[in-house]
Design a protein around this motif. Sequence first.
Motif, PDB file in Angstrom:
ATOM      1  N   LEU A  88      -1.968  -4.264  -2.239  1.00 43.08           N
ATOM      2  CA  LEU A  88      -1.218  -3.152  -1.870  1.00 43.08           C
ATOM      3  C   LEU A  88       0.060  -2.484  -2.517  1.00 43.08           C
ATOM      4  O   LEU A  88       0.249  -1.298  -2.097  1.00 43.08           O
ATOM      5  CB  LEU A  88      -1.067  -3.445  -0.376  1.00 43.08           C
ATOM      6  CG  LEU A  88      -2.578  -3.666   0.542  1.00 43.08           C
ATOM      7  CD1 LEU A  88      -2.107  -3.948   1.815  1.00 43.08           C
ATOM      8  CD2 LEU A  88      -3.391  -2.323   0.488  1.00 43.08           C
ATOM      9  N   SER A  89       0.640  -3.357  -3.240  1.00 45.79           N
ATOM     10  CA  SER A  89       1.664  -2.731  -3.982  1.00 45.79           C
ATOM     11  C   SER A  89       1.119  -1.740  -5.193  1.00 45.79           C
ATOM     12  O   SER A  89       2.339  -1.632  -5.917  1.00 45.79           O
ATOM     13  CB  SER A  89       2.756  -3.938  -4.404  1.00 45.79           C
ATOM     14  OG  SER A  89       2.102  -4.767  -4.853  1.00 45.79           O
ATOM     15  N   LEU A  90      -0.017  -1.380  -5.490  1.00 52.31           N
ATOM     16  CA  LEU A  90      -0.417  -0.815  -6.442  1.00 52.31           C
ATOM     17  C   LEU A  90       0.219   0.429  -6.670  1.00 52.31           C
ATOM     18  O   LEU A  90       0.363   1.038  -5.540  1.00 52.31           O
ATOM     19  CB  LEU A  90      -2.088  -0.602  -6.325  1.00 52.31           C
ATOM     20  CG  LEU A  90      -2.603   0.037  -7.458  1.00 52.31           C
ATOM     21  CD1 LEU A  90      -2.731  -0.694  -8.614  1.00 52.31           C
ATOM     22  CD2 LEU A  90      -4.016   0.677  -6.959  1.00 52.31           C
ATOM     23  N   GLY A  91       0.730   0.852  -7.538  1.00 49.95           N
ATOM     24  CA  GLY A  91       1.358   2.121  -8.080  1.00 49.95           C
ATOM     25  C   GLY A  91       0.334   3.087  -8.995  1.00 49.95           C
ATOM     26  O   GLY A  91      -0.588   2.423  -9.365  1.00 49.95           O
TER      27      GLY A  91
END
Lengths: 498, 195
Positions: free
Chosen positions: A479-482
């Motif tokens: 979920l920390s994808l950028g």
Amino acid sequence: MSEERKERRLLVREMELKDIPTILTISEESFLKPWTEEQLRRELDDKTSPFSYSFVLEYGEIIIGFINFWLTFESATINLIAIRSFVKRHGLGSLLLQDALTRIRQIGTIQTVTLEVRTHNEEAINFYQKHGFNILLTKRAYYDNGDDAFYMIKIMKESTRTILAIESSCDETSVAITRNGKLLSNVVATQIDMHQKYGGVMPEMASRLHTENITIVLKEALEKAKITLDEVDAFAVTRGPGLIGALHVGLQAAKTLALIYKKPLIPVHHLAAHIYANEFVKELKFPLIALVVSGGNTELVYMRGHFNFEIIGQTKDDAVGECYDKVARVLCLGYPGGVPIDKLARKGKHSYTLPTPALQNSYDFSYSGLKTHVINLINNTKQRGESIIVEDLCTSFQETAIDALVNKTKKAFEEFEIKQIVLAGGVSANSYLREMILELAEEKNVDAIVPPLWCTTDQAAMIAKTAEYLYDLQLFAPLSLGVDPNWRIEEFDKFNIN
Amino acid sequence: MYTLYLDSSDKNMSIGITKDNVLIAHYHDKAWQKQSELMTKALDDLFYDNKINPKDINEIVVGIGPGSYTGVRIALTIAKVFAYSLNIPIYPISSLRLLADFEKTSICIINARSERSYVGVYNKEKVILKDCILKNEQLHAYIKEHPESVLKGDILHLGMKQEVKSPIETMIKLRPFLKETDDILTIKPCYMKEL
């Protein structure tokens, strides 16, 4: 040029006799009872072992792993799978196994896949369990040294896979849903009209519009597909390339859905998706060359296999679509410029000499020079009190711009083995480009895919199509994808996490 | 009843979860230009650590701007998708208002660039000065004329340094005074600047 070009990447291919020495080395490293050369030769011989299949995993030109399995009428047995010790724990075993399982699944008749593994080999047992194998029974003293074996089995039933994909990289907000490859809905909210007065996409405006549209488009896509969010197996989203502010909006939406419904998040490369959009029409055939051309990109991509991308040429500055828009603007033909120029070009003749955007001694382009030349030509002509023959200028421009692309594609045939030419991206809607590519394909006696018009624009359907493959490859992001507005296609499986 | 509070309109990222109006989970940290990567992850961690199922959220209170263009979009997009998925209401709140110290008259400020500031003045639930954009010199003059008011928000651009406290407490206190949005599908941020 070829030497530099052979950058390292992963490839799965059939094992050949020439691989034997390396395979024996890996075998010795990995197994308590490795194959002998004679056994290996027998496996590779179609006459003695027609049911035996062997594949190697290569990194550049170095073999780093291999797999062997047997196929009978309704089941498959994995005999050996090995990865070189110095590259273990990088997910390569999974890659190799998934590749084999995909091939097995494609045969259609195989219902189960089985294997034996030493009962004390926890690492291997966990690995297979992760891939859907379950322990069925124990075979006592199965191995020569008296070790027991677990007999593990995976049932190959048709698993339903529902993907919801979100695309917001430029000026279309789109959500699409597929189930086992079939498109259930594809909703697009275009912003083209809003950007017309700027003659191009105004990034902040695009971002604002995406925020306005996103939930409306999401709702419509679900209603058209007649599915609920609980039924979705994975959420896919365009991570890049594109406009950073626009990408952020789609990303938040996808991440929020992945969080609430506790499902995987699949990051999709926008240009890879344009290439895979063609699979709504026909299967990709490898090796292929893809001409990826749009308002934001111009690339020649060589693919040796699925998700095996090599950029062999690209523009050093403007994209061809961008060039069309700018020329159209100066000619007061409106935005976007592709369609009006294409139409007028049909009526004129190539009477203006314009500099080619093709660069020497490479597969690269530079469209900025062509654009400047055309703009200067128009301004100078006006200044002299003369008038431009608009149709002729369109023909001259179009032929100059497009011929360069087709010629570089043709040139690639001299260096690379090519079985299929694929057009991808917004500019593949151009009628002259489509015509010339089909001609080239006929001349070279290869297959060509020219995507239907609905496939050429940005839409989430292509994101979903690509995500279906990535789901099998288990390419999931946390979920920390950028986002990455400059994401390169060769790094479609890399995403830096903070 | 679970309420989710969100704001990412300036340099920070603030998340709060209340159960029957009592704060049970809270996160507030600097996240300048990183809210897009960090916010959903922080939310996920908060749910997990406090053993709350995101599907149990009954309503969302979210800062809608003004502030950083990208910042205001992050929290609101998360809120909209949450609200649509679970069919729950959104209570929007001005990003300036949530900066206020509920008890004291607060001059709430966010940098609007080009020598200007977004400004709103609040006292408890009352709006003293509606959200607007002032030139910094006008703002300095206003501050001088109202010495009893406290300054809230990141005022580095005014030459003053101040830590920005988490707005969650204020948001919870203001919750009873907020109005539910008419349409969760079309609600958009408050940018206060046309293009």
